[in-house]
Design a protein around this motif. Sequence first.
Motif, PDB file in Angstrom:
ATOM      1  N   ASP A  16       0.876  -1.168   0.000  1.00 33.05           N
ATOM      2  CA  ASP A  16       0.000   0.000   0.000  1.00 33.05           C
ATOM      3  C   ASP A  16       0.918   1.225   0.000  1.00 33.05           C
ATOM      4  O   ASP A  16       1.566   1.526   1.006  1.00 33.05           O
ATOM      5  N   PHE A  17       0.974   1.915  -1.138  1.00 29.85           N
ATOM      6  CA  PHE A  17       1.923   3.015  -1.272  1.00 29.85           C
ATOM      7  C   PHE A  17       1.710   4.097  -0.219  1.00 29.85           C
ATOM      8  O   PHE A  17       2.665   4.705   0.255  1.00 29.85           O
ATOM      9  N   ASN A  18       0.466   4.331   0.176  1.00 30.29           N
ATOM     10  CA  ASN A  18       0.210   5.322   1.226  1.00 30.29           C
ATOM     11  C   ASN A  18       0.859   4.900   2.541  1.00 30.29           C
ATOM     12  O   ASN A  18       1.366   5.736   3.285  1.00 30.29           O
ATOM     13  N   TYR A  19       0.845   3.595   2.818  1.00 26.68           N
ATOM     14  CA  TYR A  19       1.523   3.100   4.020  1.00 26.68           C
ATOM     15  C   TYR A  19       3.040   3.191   3.843  1.00 26.68           C
ATOM     16  O   TYR A  19       3.757   3.579   4.768  1.00 26.68           O
ATOM     17  N   PHE A  20       3.526   2.819   2.680  1.00 26.12           N
ATOM     18  CA  PHE A  20       4.955   2.896   2.385  1.00 26.12           C
ATOM     19  C   PHE A  20       5.493   4.293   2.706  1.00 26.12           C
ATOM     20  O   PHE A  20       6.580   4.438   3.273  1.00 26.12           O
ATOM     21  N   THR A  48       4.750   6.251   4.936  1.00 25.53           N
ATOM     22  CA  THR A  48       4.813   6.573   6.370  1.00 25.53           C
ATOM     23  C   THR A  48       6.157   6.189   6.982  1.00 25.53           C
ATOM     24  O   THR A  48       6.306   6.199   8.204  1.00 25.53           O
ATOM     25  N   VAL A  49       7.121   5.862   6.155  1.00 27.08           N
ATOM     26  CA  VAL A  49       8.460   5.472   6.629  1.00 27.08           C
ATOM     27  C   VAL A  49       8.988   6.512   7.621  1.00 27.08           C
ATOM     28  O   VAL A  49       8.753   7.710   7.462  1.00 27.08           O
ATOM     29  N   LYS A  50       9.655   6.012   8.645  1.00 26.40           N
ATOM     30  CA  LYS A  50      10.177   6.884   9.698  1.00 26.40           C
ATOM     31  C   LYS A  50      11.664   6.603   9.904  1.00 26.40           C
ATOM     32  O   LYS A  50      12.166   5.546   9.534  1.00 26.40           O
ATOM     33  N   LEU A  51      12.319   7.518  10.540  1.00 25.46           N
ATOM     34  CA  LEU A  51      13.718   7.390  10.896  1.00 25.46           C
ATOM     35  C   LEU A  51      13.811   7.062  12.379  1.00 25.46           C
ATOM     36  O   LEU A  51      13.178   7.718  13.199  1.00 25.46           O
ATOM     37  N   ASN A  52      14.591   6.053  12.718  1.00 29.27           N
ATOM     38  CA  ASN A  52      14.859   5.748  14.116  1.00 29.27           C
ATOM     39  C   ASN A  52      16.322   6.098  14.375  1.00 29.27           C
ATOM     40  O   ASN A  52      17.224   5.354  13.978  1.00 29.27           O
ATOM     41  N   ILE A  91      15.769   3.088   9.019  1.00 22.75           N
ATOM     42  CA  ILE A  91      14.377   3.447   8.750  1.00 22.75           C
ATOM     43  C   ILE A  91      13.474   2.303   9.167  1.00 22.75           C
ATOM     44  O   ILE A  91      13.913   1.150   9.251  1.00 22.75           O
ATOM     45  N   TYR A  92      12.208   2.643   9.426  1.00 25.77           N
ATOM     46  CA  TYR A  92      11.247   1.619   9.840  1.00 25.77           C
ATOM     47  C   TYR A  92       9.834   2.075   9.552  1.00 25.77           C
ATOM     48  O   TYR A  92       9.590   3.242   9.234  1.00 25.77           O
ATOM     49  N   TRP A  93       8.924   1.145   9.682  1.00 22.66           N
ATOM     50  CA  TRP A  93       7.494   1.416   9.584  1.00 22.66           C
ATOM     51  C   TRP A  93       6.848   0.936  10.874  1.00 22.66           C
ATOM     52  O   TRP A  93       7.393   0.079  11.580  1.00 22.66           O
ATOM     53  N   ASP A  94       5.666   1.471  11.177  1.00 24.51           N
ATOM     54  CA  ASP A  94       5.000   1.168  12.445  1.00 24.51           C
ATOM     55  C   ASP A  94       4.650  -0.307  12.641  1.00 24.51           C
ATOM     56  O   ASP A  94       4.467  -0.751  13.766  1.00 24.51           O
ATOM     57  N   ASN A  95       4.576  -1.083  11.554  1.00 25.12           N
ATOM     58  CA  ASN A  95       4.246  -2.503  11.703  1.00 25.12           C
ATOM     59  C   ASN A  95       5.455  -3.331  12.141  1.00 25.12           C
ATOM     60  O   ASN A  95       5.350  -4.531  12.314  1.00 25.12           O
ATOM     61  N   GLY A  96       6.613  -2.693  12.311  1.00 26.39           N
ATOM     62  CA  GLY A  96       7.812  -3.395  12.751  1.00 26.39           C
ATOM     63  C   GLY A  96       8.806  -3.671  11.638  1.00 26.39           C
ATOM     64  O   GLY A  96       9.913  -4.146  11.901  1.00 26.39           O
ATOM     65  N   ALA A  97       8.446  -3.395  10.399  1.00 25.60           N
ATOM     66  CA  ALA A  97       9.373  -3.602   9.282  1.00 25.60           C
ATOM     67  C   ALA A  97      10.494  -2.569   9.357  1.00 25.60           C
ATOM     68  O   ALA A  97      10.257  -1.396   9.639  1.00 25.60           O
ATOM     69  N   ASP A  98      11.712  -3.025   9.137  1.00 29.11           N
ATOM     70  CA  ASP A  98      12.847  -2.115   9.038  1.00 29.11           C
ATOM     71  C   ASP A  98      13.847  -2.704   8.057  1.00 29.11           C
ATOM     72  O   ASP A  98      13.701  -3.843   7.623  1.00 29.11           O
ATOM     73  N   LEU A  99      14.815  -1.894   7.683  1.00 27.70           N
ATOM     74  CA  LEU A  99      15.832  -2.333   6.724  1.00 27.70           C
ATOM     75  C   LEU A  99      17.213  -2.065   7.300  1.00 27.70           C
ATOM     76  O   LEU A  99      17.438  -1.050   7.967  1.00 27.70           O
ATOM     77  N   ASP A 100      18.126  -2.969   7.023  1.00 30.02           N
ATOM     78  CA  ASP A 100      19.485  -2.884   7.536  1.00 30.02           C
ATOM     79  C   ASP A 100      20.197  -1.675   6.921  1.00 30.02           C
ATOM     80  O   ASP A 100      20.317  -1.580   5.694  1.00 30.02           O
ATOM     81  N   PRO A 101      20.696  -0.749   7.753  1.00 31.40           N
ATOM     82  CA  PRO A 101      21.362   0.427   7.197  1.00 31.40           C
ATOM     83  C   PRO A 101      22.627   0.083   6.411  1.00 31.40           C
ATOM     84  O   PRO A 101      22.980   0.796   5.475  1.00 31.40           O
ATOM     85  N   ASP A 102      23.308  -1.008   6.750  1.00 29.73           N
ATOM     86  CA  ASP A 102      24.494  -1.399   5.989  1.00 29.73           C
ATOM     87  C   ASP A 102      24.131  -1.797   4.563  1.00 29.73           C
ATOM     88  O   ASP A 102      24.840  -1.469   3.617  1.00 29.73           O
ATOM     89  N   VAL A 103      23.021  -2.502   4.423  1.00 31.65           N
ATOM     90  CA  VAL A 103      22.559  -2.894   3.084  1.00 31.65           C
ATOM     91  C   VAL A 103      22.197  -1.645   2.291  1.00 31.65           C
ATOM     92  O   VAL A 103      22.593  -1.497   1.125  1.00 31.65           O
ATOM     93  N   LEU A 104      21.463  -0.745   2.907  1.00 29.14           N
ATOM     94  CA  LEU A 104      21.066   0.484   2.224  1.00 29.14           C
ATOM     95  C   LEU A 104      22.275   1.334   1.860  1.00 29.14           C
ATOM     96  O   LEU A 104      22.341   1.895   0.768  1.00 29.14           O
TER      97      LEU A 104
END
Length: 97
Positions: free
Chosen positions: A45-49, A51-55, A61-74
């Motif tokens: 859902d692009f509208n949800y996408f 909503t990405v946040k910075l921790n 980065i992360y989303w409220d559902n608990g999804a996050d991405l490894d900063p080293d990969v990014l």
Amino acid sequence: MLKDIIEVIPHDNYQLYLKFEDGKEGIVDINQLIEFTGIFELLKDFNYFKTVKLNAEWGTIYWDNGADLDPDVLYSVVTNQSIPTYRNLEEYKKNWN
């Protein structure tokens, strides 16, 4: 690498502008990194996408559902560098800095 993300801006087509603490910046196409299944399914859902946040504590980065991405990969995608591999704890500690 261990470079924190300090800025994120969502763009069209599931892309994110990322800026890292060392000044490196660029666009990452999330379509190329993940499958929209499991924890990432809501991101379809692009509208949800968008909503990405910075921790700042995690440096990523992360989303409220608990999804996050490894900063080293990014970081490796933005800088076109490979992710370092460590053979043992001492080598890891040496490269931590």
